[in-house]
Design an enzyme around this catalytic site. Sequence first.
Site, short mmCIF file in Angstrom:
data_model
loop_
_atom_site.label_atom_id
_atom_site.label_comp_id
_atom_site.label_asym_id
_atom_site.label_seq_id
_atom_site.Cartn_x
_atom_site.Cartn_y
_atom_site.Cartn_z
N LEU A 165 0.83 -1.20 0.00
CA LEU A 165 0.00 0.00 0.00
C LEU A 165 0.86 1.25 0.00
CD1 LEU A 165 -2.90 1.08 0.20
CD2 LEU A 165 -2.65 1.04 2.67
N GLY A 166 0.48 2.21 -0.81
CA GLY A 166 1.21 3.47 -0.82
C GLY A 166 0.58 4.45 -1.79
N TYR B 284 9.26 11.37 2.77
CA TYR B 284 9.04 10.04 2.20
C TYR B 284 9.85 8.98 2.95
CZ TYR B 284 8.74 6.27 -1.21
OH TYR B 284 8.53 5.06 -1.81
N LYS C 179 8.47 6.02 5.60
CA LYS C 179 8.77 4.61 5.33
C LYS C 179 9.51 3.97 6.51
CE LYS C 179 6.94 4.20 1.24
NZ LYS C 179 5.77 3.35 1.01
N LEU D 131 10.96 1.59 -8.60
CA LEU D 131 10.15 0.51 -9.17
C LEU D 131 9.91 0.77 -10.65
CD1 LEU D 131 7.52 0.19 -6.32
CD2 LEU D 131 9.42 -1.37 -6.78
N ARG E 132 2.49 10.11 -15.09
CA ARG E 132 3.50 10.72 -14.23
C ARG E 132 4.72 10.99 -15.10
NH1 ARG E 132 3.61 6.85 -8.87
NH2 ARG E 132 1.48 7.16 -8.18
#
Length: 170
Positions: free
Chosen positions: A26-27, A77, A81, A104, A112
């Site tokens: 999830l993010g 960020y 995390k 990723l 984006r």
Amino acid sequence: QAVVDFERLGEHAAAFQGHDVGFCCLGTTRAKAGADGFVRVDRDYVAQAAELARAGGCKHFVLQSSRGANAQSRFLYLRVKGEVENLVQAVGFDHCTILRPAVLLCKRQESRPLEWISQQFLGAVARLFPTAYSVPVETVARAMVACVLQPGEGKVKVLENGAIHELGKA
């Protein structure tokens, strides 16, 4: 598959019952959700889901985090995390695996542009240095499954990008 309202996650505790393993990827992004929304999704929702999973009998929780995660970081960020990694570890699973992938590499439905440009660049760099700066999401997924099928010693295991690549080959 169960659809849950993350704003009322406690009302969906039954969805977390009876599972030996929990996987969490999830993010969101700060650009999409704002700073407060990013913290709520990436830290608070994940921590609450981990607690519900543990209460429901989950023994092994696998969390996708990020390279550079650090609860003391000055960068939101990386700090969030790192905080969520600490919160998930504190839940007390028999086994907790944290994956810290680099950038990723994936195809997204939403646009984006800057991320697309960086993915193109890192995809090219990956031909020379395949495990240094990026990782395909399929490799992360395979590594997540492999770490459950081949659990190692110890309660908490943190896999950095190189280890993710190696395990994702399995």
